[in-house]
Design an enzyme around this catalytic site. Structure first.
Site, PDB file in Angstrom:
ATOM      1  N   VAL A  75      -5.228   0.914   6.156  1.00 31.67           N
ATOM      2  CA  VAL A  75      -3.858   1.024   6.658  1.00 31.67           C
ATOM      3  C   VAL A  75      -3.276   2.311   6.077  1.00 31.67           C
ATOM      4  CG1 VAL A  75      -3.408  -1.441   7.004  1.00 31.67           C
ATOM      5  CG2 VAL A  75      -2.995  -0.412   4.739  1.00 31.67           C
ATOM      6  N   LYS A 116      -9.046  -9.073   5.833  1.00 31.35           N
ATOM      7  CA  LYS A 116      -8.692  -8.371   7.065  1.00 31.35           C
ATOM      8  C   LYS A 116      -9.106  -9.148   8.303  1.00 31.35           C
ATOM      9  CE  LYS A 116      -9.333  -4.268   4.397  1.00 31.35           C
ATOM     10  NZ  LYS A 116     -10.162  -3.166   3.986  1.00 31.35           N
ATOM     11  N   CYS A 129       0.832  -1.200   0.000  1.00 30.59           N
ATOM     12  CA  CYS A 129       0.000   0.000   0.000  1.00 30.59           C
ATOM     13  C   CYS A 129       0.873   1.260   0.000  1.00 30.59           C
ATOM     14  CB  CYS A 129      -0.914  -0.006   1.229  1.00 30.59           C
ATOM     15  SG  CYS A 129      -1.815   1.550   1.434  1.00 30.59           S
ATOM     16  N   GLU A 148      -4.533   7.793   9.164  1.00 35.36           N
ATOM     17  CA  GLU A 148      -4.225   8.762   8.098  1.00 35.36           C
ATOM     18  C   GLU A 148      -2.719   8.853   7.908  1.00 35.36           C
ATOM     19  OE1 GLU A 148      -6.155   9.966   5.905  1.00 35.36           O
ATOM     20  OE2 GLU A 148      -8.026   9.376   6.886  1.00 35.36           O
ATOM     21  N   SER A 149      -2.262   8.397   6.751  1.00 37.42           N
ATOM     22  CA  SER A 149      -0.825   8.216   6.513  1.00 37.42           C
ATOM     23  C   SER A 149      -0.001   9.489   6.723  1.00 37.42           C
ATOM     24  CB  SER A 149      -0.572   7.658   5.111  1.00 37.42           C
ATOM     25  OG  SER A 149      -1.106   8.521   4.125  1.00 37.42           O
TER      26      SER A 149
END
Lengths: 240, 235
Positions: free
Chosen positions: B61, B48, B21, B74-75
């Site tokens: 993720v 999942k 990802c 939140e990346s």
């Protein structure tokens, strides 16, 4: 604060010497974030109104994308994204306490704002522009789910020391979260007018409604929010 | 379901992630760049685990569990948290103005690049693909212009990275998404021109592609193309 002009080659644009200039369109919620940040932080600034449908000839020199909600800093730097500008104001004027100082507190605050940026603000627009009742309904469900999630986060935050029982994210202080979201909460009046849509007064939305009510009464935001009639009229153009 | 079903690192950082990802890769790179020990729990996005909803109800993720039990999602929020919690790693610039300019640069991609990668893959209509490609390329040109301006600033140091002559926050936030250009090239033949308008972008991309912080987390081309097949619409 005086407005001065400078010459760039043989071009001219208005700005404030040694000060902050905000180029804005008062009905635009993104621009209201910028104005609100300066007001809440108590930082002097001047504003230049830009008609987004018909910008002045020099505007493309200042900001080629021709978006509004643009800040010119005293040293001539131009910033043109509302969230980056709000973070800049919070960063540059730490005594205004727009954000907490610890990394975790800041992360939780940014997560809360991002919840609105992804699951609430843009959905207001999609509900207005939805051409079928089905789509209006499905988008409304999404908006309500965003409001419910926000309600849960507010309740959690109010139990933390930094949340101090509310009604704002940082207790009794209107800050970063409110600056970023208030202009979009204010658009709910447009949804009510054109779609008959309201946030329910039930338990799942209690924290959201309590917060929304406090935001609507805050004097700093009151200075930048347009009259409801003007907002309704402006956003009418989007409605299908 | 008991909370002991959730794997986590007691008294440490746990990063719930997926190695394919691009958003999770932001968090992985942030931790690596900052040199902060952390446990990585791989989440299979096609299957999942039931307990993951307790970590992140949105089921996405990355998610980060901090030593005191706080969950962050939140990346970009996670990456920024790492940079702020560990300032000695020097991931973020020191002045408010430079941080704002960095945020603007990242935002160019968020609005004019990232979504369009998926849109180009997600339509079989050639006209739609062309339209989305135009937007993507215009975003790249805007980024290229921004890079040129940044390289003239003191922190830019003439490039090729955003700041300070090394792989930093801008790269952490962007390299995994920019690398998806290989995917749209593979499936749609989209290429970035070698002309002046794109020169700074291409120089930046060449530089970061060789950096260990990029290569360590970059899946092989075959694995990447295969992972992205599910986004490709070809009806």
């Amino acid at each position: 604060m005086d407005n001065n002009e400078i010459t760039i080659g043989d071009s001219v644009y208005p700005y404030t010497k040694d000060g902050f200039t905000v180029y804005c369109s008062p009905l635009c919620p993104f621009d209201q974030r910028v104005l609100c940040a300066f007001k809440v932080a108590g930082v002097p600034h001047s504003t230049v109104r830009i008609n987004i449908q018909n910008p002045p000839w020099w505007y493309g020199l200042l900001n080629p994308p021709l978006t509004t909600g643009v800040l010119r800093t005293p040293d001539g730097t131009v910033l043109n994204e509302s969230m980056a500008i709000v973070e800049y104001v919070a960063d540059s004027f730490p005594s205004a306490n727009l954000m907490p100082s610890d990394a975790i507190g800041r992360a939780q605050l940014r997560m809360f704002v991002e919840l609105f940026n992804s699951r609430f603000n843009p959905i207001i627009y999609t509900i207005l522009t939805a051409s079928t009742v089905e789509r209006q309904k499905s988008q409304t469900q999404l908006l309500l789910s965003g409001a419910q999630s926000a309600s849960i986060e507010l309740e959690k935050q109010w139990q933390r020391p930094s949340g101090g029982g509310g009604p704002f994210w940082q207790g009794d202080r209107f800050g970063f979260a409110e600056i970023a979201v208030a202009p979009f909460l204010n658009l709910l009046v447009v949804l009510k007018h054109y779609r008959g849509m309201e946030i329910p007064r039930t338990e799942e939305y209690a924290a959201f409604n309590h917060w929304r009510s406090a935001v609507s009464k805050d004097p700093s935001f009151a200075e930048v929010r347009p009259a409801d009639d003007d907002v309704i009229a402006a956003f009418g153009k989007l409605v299908i | 379901m008991s909370s002991t079903a959730i794997p986590y690192e007691k008294n440490g950082y746990t990063l719930y992630s997926n190695h394919l990802c691009p958003y999770a890769q932001r968090a992985l790179r942030a931790f690596k760049a900052a040199g902060v020990p952390h446990k990585v729990v791989e989440i299979d996005l096609n299957n999942k685990p039931a307990w993951y909803a307790q970590v992140n109800p949105q089921l996405k993720v990355p998610a980060l569990k901090t030593p005191d039990g706080t969950i962050l999602i939140e990346s970009l929020v996670v990456a920024e948290y790492v940079a702020e919690e560990f300032p000695s790693a020097g991931l973020l610039p020191s002045s408010a103005l430079e941080r704002a300019q960095l945020r603007l640069f990242i935002e160019i991609f968020s609005s004019r690049f990232n979504p369009f990668i998926y849109r180009i893959l997600g339509t079989s209509d050639a006209d739609e693909q062309k339209k989305h490609t135009e937007t993507l390329l215009s975003g790249i040109r805007a980024a290229s212009k921004e890079l040129q301006e940044q390289w003239e600033r003191p922190s830019g140091q003439g490039g090729p990275f955003w700041a300070n002559g090394r792989f930093g926050f801008a790269e952490i936030a962007l390299v995994s998404l920019v690398n998806l250009l290989t995917v749209v090239d593979h499936y749609r033949g989209v290429k970035v021109p070698e002309t002046q308008d794109y020169a700074a972008f291409n120089r930046w991309r060449d530089a970061f592609t060789k950096d260990p912080l990029f290569t360590e987390f970059n899946p092989s081309q075959d694995v990447l193309f295969s992972a992205y097949k599910k986004f490709v619409v070809d009806n």
